[in-house]
Every structure is written in C-alpha cells, then in structure tokens.
Design a protein around this motif. Structure first.
Motif, short mmCIF file in Angstrom:
data_model
loop_
_atom_site.label_atom_id
_atom_site.label_comp_id
_atom_site.label_asym_id
_atom_site.label_seq_id
_atom_site.Cartn_x
_atom_site.Cartn_y
_atom_site.Cartn_z
N MET A 78 0.83 -1.20 0.00
CA MET A 78 0.00 0.00 0.00
C MET A 78 0.87 1.26 0.00
O MET A 78 0.36 2.38 0.03
CB MET A 78 -0.89 0.04 1.26
CG MET A 78 -1.74 -1.19 1.49
SD MET A 78 -3.02 -1.45 0.25
CE MET A 78 -4.18 -0.13 0.63
N GLY A 79 2.18 1.07 0.04
CA GLY A 79 3.09 2.21 0.15
C GLY A 79 3.22 2.72 1.57
O GLY A 79 3.66 3.84 1.79
N GLY A 80 2.84 1.89 2.54
CA GLY A 80 2.79 2.34 3.93
C GLY A 80 4.07 2.12 4.71
O GLY A 80 5.01 1.49 4.24
N THR A 81 4.07 2.69 5.91
CA THR A 81 5.17 2.51 6.86
C THR A 81 4.65 1.71 8.04
O THR A 81 3.66 2.10 8.66
CB THR A 81 5.66 3.90 7.35
OG1 THR A 81 6.03 4.66 6.21
CG2 THR A 81 6.83 3.77 8.31
N PRO A 82 5.26 0.58 8.36
CA PRO A 82 4.75 -0.24 9.47
C PRO A 82 5.05 0.41 10.82
O PRO A 82 6.10 1.01 11.01
CB PRO A 82 5.51 -1.56 9.31
CG PRO A 82 6.78 -1.21 8.60
CD PRO A 82 6.46 -0.01 7.73
N LEU A 83 4.10 0.29 11.75
CA LEU A 83 4.27 0.90 13.07
C LEU A 83 4.33 -0.15 14.17
O LEU A 83 5.17 -0.07 15.07
CB LEU A 83 3.09 1.84 13.37
CG LEU A 83 2.88 3.01 12.41
CD1 LEU A 83 1.62 3.78 12.79
CD2 LEU A 83 4.09 3.93 12.42
N ALA A 84 3.42 -1.11 14.15
CA ALA A 84 3.34 -2.06 15.26
C ALA A 84 2.78 -3.38 14.76
O ALA A 84 2.03 -3.42 13.78
CB ALA A 84 2.45 -1.52 16.37
N ALA A 85 3.17 -4.47 15.44
CA ALA A 85 2.66 -5.79 15.08
C ALA A 85 2.02 -6.44 16.30
O ALA A 85 2.37 -6.13 17.45
CB ALA A 85 3.79 -6.67 14.56
N PHE A 86 1.05 -7.31 16.04
CA PHE A 86 0.34 -8.04 17.09
C PHE A 86 0.33 -9.50 16.69
O PHE A 86 0.08 -9.82 15.53
CB PHE A 86 -1.09 -7.50 17.22
CG PHE A 86 -1.12 -6.02 17.49
CD1 PHE A 86 -1.23 -5.54 18.78
CD2 PHE A 86 -1.01 -5.11 16.44
CE1 PHE A 86 -1.23 -4.18 19.03
CE2 PHE A 86 -1.00 -3.75 16.68
CZ PHE A 86 -1.12 -3.27 17.98
N LEU A 87 0.59 -10.37 17.65
CA LEU A 87 0.71 -11.79 17.32
C LEU A 87 -0.20 -12.63 18.21
O LEU A 87 -0.10 -12.57 19.43
CB LEU A 87 2.17 -12.24 17.54
CG LEU A 87 2.43 -13.73 17.36
CD1 LEU A 87 2.28 -14.15 15.90
CD2 LEU A 87 3.83 -14.08 17.87
N SER A 88 -1.10 -13.38 17.58
CA SER A 88 -1.88 -14.36 18.33
C SER A 88 -1.34 -15.73 17.97
O SER A 88 -1.26 -16.08 16.79
CB SER A 88 -3.36 -14.25 17.97
OG SER A 88 -3.88 -13.05 18.52
N LEU A 89 -0.97 -16.47 19.00
CA LEU A 89 -0.23 -17.71 18.80
C LEU A 89 -0.90 -18.83 19.59
O LEU A 89 -1.06 -18.73 20.80
CB LEU A 89 1.20 -17.47 19.32
CG LEU A 89 2.33 -18.40 18.92
CD1 LEU A 89 2.46 -18.51 17.41
CD2 LEU A 89 3.64 -17.90 19.54
N ALA A 90 -1.31 -19.89 18.88
CA ALA A 90 -1.84 -21.08 19.56
C ALA A 90 -0.86 -22.22 19.33
O ALA A 90 -0.49 -22.51 18.19
CB ALA A 90 -3.23 -21.43 19.02
#
Ligand SMILES: [Mg+2]
Length: 319
Positions: A78-90
């Motif tokens: 999208m031409g964006g800049t990443p800021l934060a990530a969230f991880l759901s892990l089972a």
C-alpha cells in the motif's frame, strides 16, 4: 511457555525509530499514535502449520520471519510505513520450547530491522498444529495509500526483484524423500519491500500495487479485477529467480505462479519514469494493462495464450 513469549515480545515493544506505541503489552489494549495527517493501514495474515509451513521443512526462525514478513509485505504493497505488530499464537502442548524460542527470535529480528514493535497479542493451547496470526498496523499520509484499483489501460506493469525461488524450493521439498535437505534448497528469507513501496507512494509513481504473495498470475488478476482491466505479460521479461547451485534460473511456471516471493507488482502510467532499480532491488517492466479484461501471456515468438490465475495454493490445500 506463554510467559516466555510475553517477555520476548515485551523487550521489542519500544524501539528507537518508532514512537507510535504509547502503551504496548501489559494493558487491555495497545494505544497507538499515528503520525499527524496519516491514515491507519491494518492487515492480518494466518501462518498455519501444515498449510503455510511445515516444521520439518524449515527452521523455526524462518517460520517466525515469514510470519511477520507476510504482514509487512501487505503494508509495503500500500506504500505504507509499518508501526506495530500483534501476534496471536496457539501452540500444541507438546511443542518443544526450543521451537517457540526460535520462532520468536526470527520474528523479532525482522521486527527490529523494520523498527516495528510487537505491541500485543494472545496465546492459547492448540489441539492441532501451530496457529500464528499476525496483525500489522502501518500508516500512510491521508489519501496516499496505493490501491489495487488504480490501474488503467496503457499503464505498464512492473515487478520488483526476481520470482519463483520459494515455489521451486517447495516443489523440490515436496518431491524429495530425504529428511536432510541439500544446500541448494536453502532459500533467502523474503525481505519485505517497505522502502520500495514508500518510494513509489512518495513519488506517486504507482497507479496500482499489490504484493506477490500468491503468485504473479493470481496477484495480477486481483489488480485486473479491482481495476476493471486486463493485462498482457511478456514471458521472456518475467524476472526468474536464480537459485544457488543451479546454472539456469527457475522454470517460468514457478516465476508466474509461485507464491511466497513477497515482491511488489505495480502499474504505472506510460509517462512515469520508473527507475531500473529502487533501494538496490531491480525493477522490471513485464507487460501492459489492457482494456480487454483478460490476462494474456505472450511467448518469445509472439504467440498469445490466456494467462490463468494459477497462483500458489498452499501445499496443505493441494490435491
Ligand atoms: Mg497482499
């Protein structure tokens, strides 16, 4: 297990380059600050054991890396800049701690490289294999995100990097019997094309863009559908990956239909001056957007055939 994931993640929540995370892990929600005048870009991607990865086919680090790379690649598209990530892990209860540590190491190393904090998530027990769901939040100045819907007849079609290495590797692994894989199958880990996406967006060079996650033919069909156009691709212009140890580049079918490359596929007006390389990565013109609403593959001698979206079906779904 869960405590170790949390502590591994907590260490990454604050990063020097990224002041977006006001409150990360440890509260009910993460509080994010978007740069002034920006809009949020949000993407979610599953990494499912047996569908997207196999624990006996690659290291835990590689699986962790690719898990986050999938999300970052969507932000790049999208031409964006990443800021934060969230991880759901089972995780299955009998999973070795060593695998989880490796997975988190691979994921957090890539997060650090892109100045992205892991700002939250969830953990649970899985009754099947490993289930990882990554959410990445990024931003772009208001109204500037590059959509799939902007391609117009006459626009040129470009792709970054070279295609097909990941698909060739999977095909080799699927047909091999040994459990120790030869070096030739070691593939470079995908590098999300954040810088290229940002550059294209800043200079308003791309009319439409997508990342090549499912294969050129399938991802191009998404641009065509969303834009209401067709496309012509020249077979001999498609940049095919060179795999270490092999003289020839990978077969065209891997480059056309193979997934997991995470390069960018974009279109640009005929008048746009697209450099031959951006951020050290080659950019190749592979074809043209047409009015016809069909996708056509043009062979070296000029013969035309319909190009069908036969992109990567993750190996769990293959018959
Ligand atoms: Mg995508």
């Amino acid at each position: 297990l869960i405590a170790r994931v949390k502590s591994a993640a907590a260490g990454s929540a604050v990063s020097a380059r990224n002041r977006a995370i006001i409150a990360g892990i440890g509260d009910d929600c993460c509080v994010l600050r978007l740069p002034a005048g920006h809009e949020a870009l949000i993407t979610t991607d599953f990494s499912l054991e047996g569908v997207h990865f196999r624990r006996d086919w690659e290291s835990a680090e590689a699986t962790g890396h690719r898990c986050l790379a999938r999300g970052l690649s969507d932000i790049a598209a999208m031409g964006g800049t990443p800021l934060a990530a969230f991880l759901s892990l089972a995780l299955p209860p009998d999973l070795r701690q060593q695998w989880v540590d490796g997975f988190m190491r691979g994921l957090l190393k890539l997060a650090k490289e892109f100045g992205v904090g892991l700002a939250g998530g969830d953990t649970a027990a899985s009754r099947t294999g490993v289930i990882a769901d990554i959410i990445v939040v990024g931003s772009a100045p208001k109204g500037s995100a590059v959509m799939r819907s902007g391609a117009r007849p006459g626009d040129s079609i470009y792709v970054t990097g070279r295609l097909g290495a990941a698909a060739r590797r999977i095909s080799e692994l699927a047909s091999a019997r040994q459990r120790r894989w030869p070096d030739v199958l070691r593939t470079a880990l995908p590098e999300p094309r954040i810088k290229i996406g940002e550059r294209l967006r800043q200079r308003r060079l791309a009319s439409a863009m997508i990342d090549v996650s499912d294969g050129l033919s399938t991802d191009l069909s998404h641009i065509c559908e969303e834009s209401g156009v067709g496309a012509e691709i020249h077979a001999d212009r498609v940049p095919r990956a060179q795999v270490v140890g092999l003289r020839q580049p990978v077969d065209l079918r891997f480059a056309l239909h193979g997934g997991d490359d995470y390069e960018l596929l974009f279109t640009a007006k005929p008048s746009a001056k697209i450099p031959l390389g951006i951020a050290g990565v080659p950019v190749t013109k592979v074809g043209l957007i047409t009015r016809s609403k069909q996708m056509v593959l043009i062979a070296h001698g000029g013969a035309r055939q319909t190009l069908r979206p036969r992109g990567w079906e993750h190996f769990g779904r293959r018959s």
